[in-house]
Scaffold this motif. Structure first.
Motif, PDB file in Angstrom:
ATOM      1  N   PHE A  23       7.120 -47.227   1.054  1.00 23.13           N
ATOM      2  CA  PHE A  23       6.493 -46.639   2.237  1.00 23.13           C
ATOM      3  C   PHE A  23       6.550 -45.120   2.118  1.00 23.13           C
ATOM      4  N   GLY A  24       5.639 -44.453   2.796  1.00 18.67           N
ATOM      5  CA  GLY A  24       5.632 -42.996   2.835  1.00 18.67           C
ATOM      6  C   GLY A  24       4.216 -42.463   2.911  1.00 18.67           C
ATOM      7  N   LEU A  25       4.067 -41.203   2.546  1.00 22.81           N
ATOM      8  CA  LEU A  25       2.767 -40.573   2.373  1.00 22.81           C
ATOM      9  C   LEU A  25       2.575 -40.334   0.886  1.00 22.81           C
ATOM     10  N   ASN A  26       1.375 -39.970   0.478  1.00 22.64           N
ATOM     11  CA  ASN A  26       1.162 -39.712  -0.937  1.00 22.64           C
ATOM     12  C   ASN A  26       2.033 -38.548  -1.407  1.00 22.64           C
ATOM     13  N   HIS A  27       2.704 -38.743  -2.535  1.00 24.64           N
ATOM     14  CA  HIS A  27       3.648 -37.763  -3.090  1.00 24.64           C
ATOM     15  C   HIS A  27       4.801 -37.492  -2.128  1.00 24.64           C
ATOM     16  N   TYR A  28       5.100 -38.479  -1.266  1.00 21.56           N
ATOM     17  CA  TYR A  28       6.080 -38.246  -0.209  1.00 21.56           C
ATOM     18  C   TYR A  28       6.602 -39.596   0.268  1.00 21.56           C
ATOM     19  N   TYR A  76       7.963 -36.141  -6.282  1.00 20.91           N
ATOM     20  CA  TYR A  76       7.444 -34.950  -5.614  1.00 20.91           C
ATOM     21  C   TYR A  76       8.278 -34.535  -4.406  1.00 20.91           C
ATOM     22  N   LEU A  77       9.115 -35.429  -3.905  1.00 20.43           N
ATOM     23  CA  LEU A  77       9.938 -35.088  -2.749  1.00 20.43           C
ATOM     24  C   LEU A  77      10.884 -33.925  -3.034  1.00 20.43           C
ATOM     25  N   GLY A 132      -0.089 -24.402  -2.275  1.00 20.61           N
ATOM     26  CA  GLY A 132      -1.022 -24.752  -3.348  1.00 20.61           C
ATOM     27  C   GLY A 132      -1.766 -26.037  -3.063  1.00 20.61           C
ATOM     28  N   GLY A 133      -1.045 -27.036  -2.550  1.00 20.79           N
ATOM     29  CA  GLY A 133      -1.698 -28.288  -2.180  1.00 20.79           C
ATOM     30  C   GLY A 133      -2.643 -28.109  -1.011  1.00 20.79           C
ATOM     31  N   PHE A 134      -2.269 -27.253  -0.074  1.00 22.51           N
ATOM     32  CA  PHE A 134      -3.136 -26.920   1.052  1.00 22.51           C
ATOM     33  C   PHE A 134      -4.455 -26.321   0.556  1.00 22.51           C
ATOM     34  N   THR A 191      -0.059 -29.840  -5.754  1.00 23.07           N
ATOM     35  CA  THR A 191      -0.344 -30.721  -4.614  1.00 23.07           C
ATOM     36  C   THR A 191       0.607 -30.523  -3.443  1.00 23.07           C
ATOM     37  N   CYS A 192       1.652 -29.715  -3.605  1.00 23.48           N
ATOM     38  CA  CYS A 192       2.659 -29.535  -2.568  1.00 23.48           C
ATOM     39  C   CYS A 192       2.614 -28.110  -2.023  1.00 23.48           C
TER      40      CYS A 192
END
Length: 440
Positions: free
Chosen positions: A196-201, A262-263, A114-116, A110-111
């Motif tokens: 707070f953040g983005l998914n996996h972030y 994931y960060l 590969g995530g792209f 997802t990162c």
């Protein structure tokens, strides 16, 4: 209590047995009339479908169970869609991991690149799924767990801006909360997060107990002094144990908040790259581990015609969360979950179109997110860069734009080099020619 009709998209997944088990466990919260498994891979789904019939016969005999590869049969007259697609299956996941690694870049599901790649594949099928569901069940809630949820969520918001019954959600905050609760020997159901953040972030800024006390400082102290392991460490592959262990490193460098695991790929890309085996990736680990275990156990259950003495098939955080989220919506429970929603001022110094991951109460009218306010420069900068990557990825899909795809990958913190971005993009285009739009 109304009895609901559910369709589980991705019925042949190894996560399906755990979700089904969670459904039977939570019938007092989420009543069921019919459960349908839907997958385009009949062979994978058949064994899971037969397991499902045995499980419900033993634990919920009043619930009708079916499985199908016919989407019209699957999507007609449903109340909830649980979506966990994997476009391209494990063959394409392997490419997502091994192509970047062959070029000295992070190879992760997802990162990064590969995530792209996974995101561009997922958007097409998710768009088709939403259209199909809306033609057959206009009022159904679509609960999306398809990865990469950040890119998929942003794409669905752009493609269906008026659809207020699509909710994107991820189980990693729940997994982390359960693991934190074990560290402090506390009931996770009595803890409430600020996030707070983005998914996996993203980051937990506080975790409150039933007395209103923030236990995050205590959790940080325990992690810094003794490390961090997932609550279900005995059932995890080594790669996941390594992933959780990195939380200690992130806290030492950035002690403000408890980080999403994931960060590590974005904060320490060189180190993470040095730990990854380009010949044996997470896909190989899953194929040789969970895949074999779950399907062998389902085959044993079908052969014996009973789930008795099953040690592999059980409800876990992923399944429990899916069912509990649906229950909170269906019964207007207004429980708090970390979900993905359009920012619209939640984080006041981020753009409104950011698909932010944040704590929210869930009821019949969907999520009511809790305000975060302003965030500090470091976190704002990280999020804005990652959002730009995600937004350009979605625009590359919608506009068939090679340039925007290249811009997206160049921005990603796991790459940050245009020549590397172009090289990996061209290789991914070739590998995904049957799944991606043509990028011009």
């Amino acid at each position: 209590m109304k009895k609901n009709n559910i369709v589980l998209v991705g019925g042949g997944s190894t996560w399906t047995p755990g979700i089904l088990k969670a459904m039977t466990t939570h019938l007092d919260q989420f009543a069921l009339n019919k459960v349908t498994l839907y997958d385009i891979d009949a062979e994978r789904q058949n064994i899971i479908g037969e397991f499902a019939k045995i499980l419900f016969r033993e634990e919920a005999p009043d619930v009708e169970v079916a499985y199908t590869t016919d989407k019209e049969e699957a999507y007609r007259d449903v109340d909830f869609v649980f979506c966990q697609m994997r476009t391209g299956g494990f063959d394409m996941r392997e490419q997502d991991e091994k192509i970047p690694l062959s070029m000295g870049l992070i190879g992760q599901e997802t990162c990064g690149p590969g995530g792209f790649a996974y995101g561009l594949r997922s958007i097409r099928d998710m768009e088709e799924m939403v259209k199909d569901v809306r033609s057959l069940s206009p009022n159904a809630w679509i609960l999306n767990y398809t990865n990469p949820a950040a890119i998929v969520g942003l794409a669905l918001d752009k493609l269906f801006p008026e659809d207020d019954r699509i909710l994107n959600i991820c189980d990693q905050p729940v997994n982390l909360m359960r693991s934190y609760a074990k560290l402090i020997d506390h009931d996770v159901n009595k803890l409430e997060p600020e996030y707070f953040g983005l998914n996996h972030y993203g980051w937990f800024t506080a975790i409150y107990d039933e007395n209103g006390m923030d236990v995050a400082p205590k959790i940080k102290e325990i992690v810094l002094n003794g490390g961090f392991r997932p609550v279900d460490a005995e059932q995890r592959d080594q790669s996941w144990l390594d992933t959780y262990a990195m939380v200690e490193d992130m806290l030492r460098d950035f002690p403000d908040y408890l980080p999403n695991t994931y960060l590590q790929y974005y904060l320490y890309p060189d180190y993470k790259l040095s730990t990854l085996d380009p010949d044996y990736t997470r896909t190989d680990e899953v194929r040789n581990g969970r895949e074999q275990k779950v399907f062998a156990e389902c085959e044993r259950i079908v052969k014996n015609d009973t789930t008795q003495d099953s040690k592999v098939v059980h409800n876990d955080a992923h399944g429990d969360m899916m069912v509990e989220v649906a229950a909170s919506i269906a019964n207007n429970l207004r429980k708090t979950y970390v979900v993905i929603v359009r920012n619209d001022g939640i984080v006041s110094n981020l753009d409104d179109d950011v698909m932010i991951e944040v704590a929210a109460s869930l009821g019949k009218n969907g999520p009511h997110p809790y305000s975060v306010g302003k965030i500090d420069t470091f976190y704002k900068g990280l999020i804005e860069s990652q959002h730009a990557f995600e937004k350009l990825t979605v625009e590359a899909y919608v506009e068939n734009s090679y340039t925007k795809a290249l811009q997206a990958l160049t921005l990603n913190r796991t790459i940050v080099d245009a020549k590397k971005a172009r090289k990996v993009l061209d290789a991914l285009i070739e590998a995904n020619k049957d799944y991606w739009p043509t990028l011009n």
